[in-house]
Design an enzyme around this catalytic site. Sequence first.
Site, PDB file in Angstrom:
ATOM      1  N   GLY A  14       0.694  -1.106  -0.156  1.00  0.00           N
ATOM      2  CA  GLY A  14      -0.099  -0.076   0.089  1.00  0.00           C
ATOM      3  C   GLY A  14       0.691   1.191   0.163  1.00  0.00           C
ATOM      4  N   GLY A  18      -1.175   7.746   0.310  1.00  0.00           N
ATOM      5  CA  GLY A  18      -1.426   7.715   1.618  1.00  0.00           C
ATOM      6  C   GLY A  18      -0.111   7.790   2.713  1.00  0.00           C
ATOM      7  CG  ASP A  67      -6.302  -8.426  -4.347  1.00  0.00           C
ATOM      8  OD1 ASP A  67      -5.971  -8.049  -2.958  1.00  0.00           O
ATOM      9  OD2 ASP A  67      -7.294  -8.798  -4.936  1.00  0.00           O
ATOM     10  CB  VAL A  68      -1.846  -7.249  -0.101  1.00  0.00           C
ATOM     11  CG1 VAL A  68      -0.760  -6.228  -0.573  1.00  0.00           C
ATOM     12  CG2 VAL A  68      -3.080  -6.466   0.533  1.00  0.00           C
ATOM     13  CB  SER A 141      -5.266   1.660  14.292  1.00  0.00           C
ATOM     14  OG  SER A 141      -6.417   2.563  14.621  1.00  0.00           O
ATOM     15  CE1 TYR A 154      -9.018   0.087   9.937  1.00  0.00           C
ATOM     16  CE2 TYR A 154      -9.231   1.099  12.076  1.00  0.00           C
ATOM     17  CZ  TYR A 154      -8.585   0.747  10.941  1.00  0.00           C
ATOM     18  OH  TYR A 154      -7.429   1.364  10.658  1.00  0.00           O
ATOM     19  CB  ALA A 156     -12.395  -7.126  15.383  1.00  0.00           C
ATOM     20  CE  LYS A 158      -5.794  -1.747  11.024  1.00  0.00           C
ATOM     21  NZ  LYS A 158      -4.587  -1.781   9.938  1.00  0.00           N
TER      22      LYS A 158
END
Length: 265
Positions: A14, A18, A67-68, A141, A154, A156, A158
């Site tokens: 990624g 960003g 596509d990971v 995060s 989400y 969960a 992290k």
Amino acid sequence: MVYDIKGKNALVTGGASGIGLWFVKELLKSGANKVFVLYLHTENAGDISKQLNIEYGRECTCFQKVDVSNATQLENAFKTCINWCEQLDIVINNAGVMNDGKWEMEIAININAVVRGTKLAFQYMGKDKGGKGGIVVNLSSILGLQPLAGCPIYVATKHALIGMDRSWGTPFHYNRTGIKVLTMCPGVTDTPLISEAHGLQGDDILGRECQRELDAMPTQSPAHVAQSMMAMITKGETGSVWICEGGQPIYEVEIPDRLTLKRKN
């Protein structure tokens, strides 16, 4: 012992937009030799690579569309990376989504792909596999350390990464592989992942609550997160978990064991 990024080769998932792109830039600024970048949706990735190569005066980046969440594509990308740079030293599993409305995809990217990326790093860098060791950084995060009502799945994903990384980061694995495993937990950062989150939770009520909760948290720039990442890589011990929030200096968080946390009746 301080880890020197200078001369090292890295792989960043990624990494064409960003926070990921800022990681790539900061790695090069810190003296990294080559950075292999995986991306999926960035249309001008080739131009970004050319610009970085011109800026640093050499073929220091290679961008590959991957596509990971696809096991074959991800493993082939690692093989291509090794062929390109010969030795891999740093892996940053950065790719992630915040989309409870498509929770199966979210789990596939945020957990499954990171597990696979970590295992591939062990395979290609581990001393027990003929490598020279290295560093793996997985992006969790601050929501991996607290609840958030608006995007529970989400959160969960992290939380899961922190548990995995602390386990991979134990002396048992480090003594065997020579690989440090670090976890970075950025706070709310000015990226599309945050700005678009409210519309991706699959439910208007959840979306509004997600936005309200995120808006109440301090924000920071992706450039600050990337600079903090370099600091963590240079001084972090294996199994450690680090928080970078609100533009403040990054710091290590100590997670108490269950006996310490036991509530007294």
